[in-house]
Write an enzyme that holds these catalytic residues in place. Sequence first.
Site, mmCIF file in Angstrom:
data_model
loop_
_atom_site.group_PDB
_atom_site.id
_atom_site.type_symbol
_atom_site.label_atom_id
_atom_site.label_comp_id
_atom_site.label_asym_id
_atom_site.label_seq_id
_atom_site.Cartn_x
_atom_site.Cartn_y
_atom_site.Cartn_z
ATOM 1 N N LYS A 45 0.831 -1.213 -0.103
ATOM 2 C CA LYS A 45 0.060 0.034 0.068
ATOM 3 C C LYS A 45 0.745 1.017 0.095
ATOM 4 O O LYS A 45 0.414 2.305 0.097
ATOM 5 C CB LYS A 45 -0.915 -0.060 1.147
ATOM 6 C CG LYS A 45 -1.905 -1.144 1.110
ATOM 7 C CD LYS A 45 -2.673 -1.342 2.408
ATOM 8 C CE LYS A 45 -3.891 -0.209 2.705
ATOM 9 N NZ LYS A 45 -4.467 -0.532 3.906
ATOM 10 N N LYS A 47 2.393 2.542 2.309
ATOM 11 C CA LYS A 47 2.238 3.479 3.315
ATOM 12 C C LYS A 47 2.904 3.157 4.434
ATOM 13 O O LYS A 47 3.257 1.960 4.794
ATOM 14 C CB LYS A 47 0.673 3.026 3.929
ATOM 15 C CG LYS A 47 -0.350 3.573 3.325
ATOM 16 C CD LYS A 47 -1.816 3.475 3.953
ATOM 17 C CE LYS A 47 -2.989 4.277 3.498
ATOM 18 N NZ LYS A 47 -4.249 4.371 4.034
HETATM 19 N N1 C2G Z 1 -12.489 6.770 6.089
HETATM 20 C C1 C2G Z 1 -13.609 7.330 5.951
HETATM 21 N N2 C2G Z 1 -13.461 8.849 5.983
HETATM 22 C C2 C2G Z 1 -12.343 9.397 6.120
HETATM 23 C C3 C2G Z 1 -11.087 8.575 5.913
HETATM 24 C C4 C2G Z 1 -11.312 7.048 5.923
HETATM 25 O O1 C2G Z 1 -14.657 6.881 5.831
HETATM 26 N N3 C2G Z 1 -12.109 10.732 6.032
HETATM 27 C C5 C2G Z 1 -12.507 5.340 5.691
HETATM 28 C C6 C2G Z 1 -12.199 4.880 4.531
HETATM 29 O O2 C2G Z 1 -12.792 4.540 3.482
HETATM 30 C C7 C2G Z 1 -11.673 3.049 4.858
HETATM 31 C C8 C2G Z 1 -11.420 3.277 6.608
HETATM 32 O O3 C2G Z 1 -11.990 4.518 6.886
HETATM 33 O O4 C2G Z 1 -12.882 2.705 4.803
HETATM 34 C C9 C2G Z 1 -9.997 2.998 6.718
HETATM 35 O O5 C2G Z 1 -9.335 4.139 5.934
HETATM 36 P P1 C2G Z 1 -7.749 3.766 5.609
HETATM 37 O O6 C2G Z 1 -7.170 3.352 6.912
HETATM 38 O O7 C2G Z 1 -7.166 4.980 4.993
HETATM 39 O O8 C2G Z 1 -7.685 2.394 4.963
HETATM 40 P P2 C2G Z 1 -7.494 2.214 3.481
HETATM 41 O O9 C2G Z 1 -5.879 2.407 3.454
HETATM 42 O O10 C2G Z 1 -8.110 2.437 2.521
HETATM 43 O O11 C2G Z 1 -7.252 0.487 3.458
HETATM 44 O O12 C2G Z 1 -8.025 -3.758 1.904
HETATM 45 C C10 C2G Z 1 -8.559 -2.583 1.981
HETATM 46 C C11 C2G Z 1 -7.769 -1.757 2.387
HETATM 47 O O13 C2G Z 1 -6.911 -2.043 3.590
HETATM 48 C C12 C2G Z 1 -8.075 -0.374 3.239
#
Ligand code: C2G
Length: 132
Positions: A45, A47
């Site tokens: 990712k 990250k």
């Molecule tokens: N999220 C949200 N609103 C935000 C930020 C994040 O609703 N302002 C939601 C994202 O859409 C996600 C969850 O919070 O559903 C977790 O966000 P992240 O930690 O950024 O997850 P991500 O890196 O998108 O990983 O297999 C799927 C991945 O692991 C998703």
Amino acid sequence: MKKVITYGTFDLLHYGHINLLKRAKALGDYLIVALSTDEFNWNSKAKKCYFSYEVRKQLLEAIRYVDLVIPEENWEQKINDIKEFRIDTFVMGDDWKGKFDFLKPYCDVVYLPRTPEISTSQIKEDLKEKAN
Ligand code: C2G
């Protein structure tokens, strides 16, 4: 018991994450969070988390909406997770809209509106700006 699952990194936990978890839990009785491991974040990712997996797991386990935290180690584990944990509903923020429709034969797939104006990268940028 209606079981819900969601996946994510949840680094620098913020109210956007909490909003997602709250709404995900409201779709059932039991919420599992598959938390991206440090290796998965780094290798797949691009990250680099501020908090380690263990710390991010501890924080999530302290949230009233979360019933279980499991590791997310790869992109391919979702179907197996859904079968193993007998998941009824898969939930993600709508930045992922459509990306997980292949799960529809196995469970309901729900994309929830993201919370506007907040993200981990935004927090990091703002902090960098404030430091200068
Ligand atoms: N999220 C949200 N609103 C935000 C930020 C994040 O609703 N302002 C939601 C994202 O859409 C996600 C969850 O919070 O559903 C977790 O966000 P992240 O930690 O950024 O997850 P991500 O890196 O998108 O990983 O297999 C799927 C991945 O692991 C998703």
